[in-house]
Design an enzyme around this catalytic site. Structure first.
Site, short mmCIF file in Angstrom:
data_model
loop_
_atom_site.label_atom_id
_atom_site.label_comp_id
_atom_site.label_asym_id
_atom_site.label_seq_id
_atom_site.Cartn_x
_atom_site.Cartn_y
_atom_site.Cartn_z
N PRO A 100 0.75 -1.26 0.12
CA PRO A 100 -0.22 -0.04 0.01
C PRO A 100 0.83 1.32 -0.06
O PRO A 100 0.34 2.21 -0.28
CB PRO A 100 -0.86 -0.10 1.23
CG PRO A 100 -0.19 -1.29 2.14
CD PRO A 100 0.49 -2.08 1.23
N GLU A 127 1.92 -5.57 6.59
CA GLU A 127 2.92 -4.90 7.41
C GLU A 127 4.21 -4.85 6.77
O GLU A 127 5.19 -4.27 7.08
CB GLU A 127 3.21 -5.66 8.91
CG GLU A 127 1.91 -5.81 9.71
CD GLU A 127 1.19 -7.00 9.46
OE1 GLU A 127 0.27 -7.37 10.34
OE2 GLU A 127 1.26 -7.49 8.29
N ARG A 161 -2.92 -9.07 -20.56
CA ARG A 161 -3.90 -8.83 -21.70
C ARG A 161 -3.45 -7.71 -22.78
O ARG A 161 -3.93 -7.86 -23.79
CB ARG A 161 -5.24 -8.10 -21.13
CG ARG A 161 -5.15 -6.67 -20.69
CD ARG A 161 -6.36 -6.16 -20.13
NE ARG A 161 -7.43 -5.90 -20.95
CZ ARG A 161 -7.54 -4.89 -21.53
NH1 ARG A 161 -6.51 -3.80 -21.33
NH2 ARG A 161 -8.47 -4.51 -22.29
N ASP A 201 -9.21 0.98 -24.65
CA ASP A 201 -9.22 0.90 -23.09
C ASP A 201 -9.81 2.23 -22.59
O ASP A 201 -9.19 3.40 -22.99
CB ASP A 201 -7.94 0.31 -22.44
CG ASP A 201 -7.75 -1.11 -22.53
OD1 ASP A 201 -8.93 -1.68 -22.85
OD2 ASP A 201 -6.86 -1.39 -22.37
N1 LIG Z 1 -2.59 -1.54 -2.91
C1 LIG Z 1 -2.27 -2.43 -1.97
C2 LIG Z 1 -1.31 -3.24 -1.71
C3 LIG Z 1 -1.64 -3.78 -0.73
C4 LIG Z 1 -0.88 -5.03 -0.03
C5 LIG Z 1 0.35 -5.81 -0.56
C6 LIG Z 1 0.61 -6.54 0.32
C7 LIG Z 1 0.06 -6.79 1.43
S1 LIG Z 1 -1.28 -5.72 1.52
N2 LIG Z 1 -2.52 -3.28 -0.04
N3 LIG Z 1 -3.08 -2.40 -0.62
#
Ligand SMILES: Nc1cc(-c2cccs2)n[nH]1
Length: 243
Positions: A88, A115, A158, A173
Site C-alpha cells: 500500500p 505490514e 492482456r 481501453d
Molecule cells: N494497494 C495495496 C497493496 C496492498 C498489499 C500488498 C501486500 C500486502 S497488502 N494493500 N493495498
C-alpha cells in the site's frame, strides 16, 4: 514473458491459469511459475515472519527467507527480471505501468504481508542493480499481496500481442487515451423500456465517434476530473473543448 510469483499462499494464484490468462499460458505467450516461500525456510516451524523492531502491531517478513527465495527464483532463468513488490506504500500501478511492463522479458512478484517485508530485501536487490518496483494497486489495505498480483498480471498480460482476440480493444481501453470509457450498449434495441441512444444505430460513423468522445469527456469530468486536468495540452481538440 516469464512471470514468477513467490507467496505463502500458492493456491491464491490459481485464477491466473483460468480463462484468457490460462489460454495465454497454453499458447506459450506467457510462462507462469508460482513458488511457495516456505520452501526456503530452515526451521521446523517454517517461520516466514517475526515481530517488528521498534514494536508495533503485526509481523514483518524475515529477510533471510526472502533473500534466499529471490536469489533462487532469479537463478531459474537467465532472462533479466523486474522484481515487483505490491504494497500500500508503493507508487501507483496504472495503465501506463502495465503498458511499460509489457516490454519486460520477466517479472518476479514478491507477495508480502501488509505490514511488509523487511526493507533490507528491497535495499539489497537495488544495491545489486536489480530493478525493483514497490507498487500500490489502490489506496486501501489488503491482507497480502496475492490479490494485487492477480490484478497486475491480468492488466499486463492482456496487453501482450496475441492475447486479446481484438488488439483494438486494448487501444480503446479506458485510460489509453487518458479518458474513461463511455457507456456501451448491445441488443435488444429497447430493454425494459430503455432504448439504445439513436446515434449508435445511425450508421453515421463520424457522428458515433463524436458522441462516444463526448460521453467519455462527460464521464471523465464527472467521475475523474483529475484525469482531465492531467491530459496533455494537445489532447483535446476544439470539438472536445466545445463539449
Ligand atoms: N494497494 C495495496 C497493496 C496492498 C498489499 C500488498 C501486500 C500486502 S497488502 N494493500 N493495498
Amino acid at each position: 514473458m516469464r512471470i514468477d510469483v513467490i507467496t505463502i499462499f500458492p493456491g491464491y494464484l490459481a485464477p491466473l491459469r483460468e480463462a484468457l490468462l490460462g489460454r495465454a499460458i497454453g499458447a506459450g505467450l506467457v510462462d507462469l511459475a508460482v513458488h511457495d516461500l516456505r520452501s526456503w525456510t530452515r526451521d521446523v516451524h517454517q517461520a516466514v515472519d517475526d515481530s517488528p523492531y521498534g514494536g508495533g502491531p503485526g509481523m514483518v517478513m524475515r529477510p533471510q527467507v526472502w533473500g534466499e527465495a529471490l536469489d533462487a527464483v532469479l537463478a531459474l532463468d537467465e532472462r533479466p527480471a523486474r522484481i515487483v513488490v505490491p504494497t500500500p506504500a508503493g507508487r501507483p500501478f496504472t495503465q501506463a505501468t502495465a503498458q511499460a511492463w509489457t516490454g519486460e522479458e520477466r517479472l518476479v512478484f514478491a507477495c508480502g504481508r501488509y505490514e511488509g517485508i523487511d526493507q533490507r530485501v528491497v535495499d539489497d536487490a537495488r544495491r545489486r542493480d536489480l530493478p525493483v518496483d514497490e507498487v500500490s494497486i489502490g489506496d486501501y489495505v489488503l491482507v497480502g499481496g496475492e490479490v494485487a498480483v492477480l490484478v497486475m498480471v491480468e492488466a499486463v498480460v492482456r496487453l501482450l500481442p496475441g492475447v486479446l482476440g481484438n488488439p483494438a480493444s486494448a487501444q480503446q481501453d479506458s485510460f489509453s487515451d487518458g479518458l474513461l470509457e463511455g457507456p456501451a450498449y448491445t441488443r435488444p434495441e429497447v430493454w425494459r423500456g430503455l432504448a439504445v441512444p439513436e446515434v449508435l444505430r445511425s450508421g453515421n460513423h463520424a457522428k458515433i465517434a463524436r458522441w462516444r468522445r463526448d460521453r467519455a469527456l462527460e464521464r471523465t469530468a464527472q467521475r475523474r476530473p483529475d484525469l482531465l486536468a492531467a491530459l496533455p495540452e494537445d489532447a483535446l481538440d476544439d470539438a472536445d473543448r466545445a463539449f
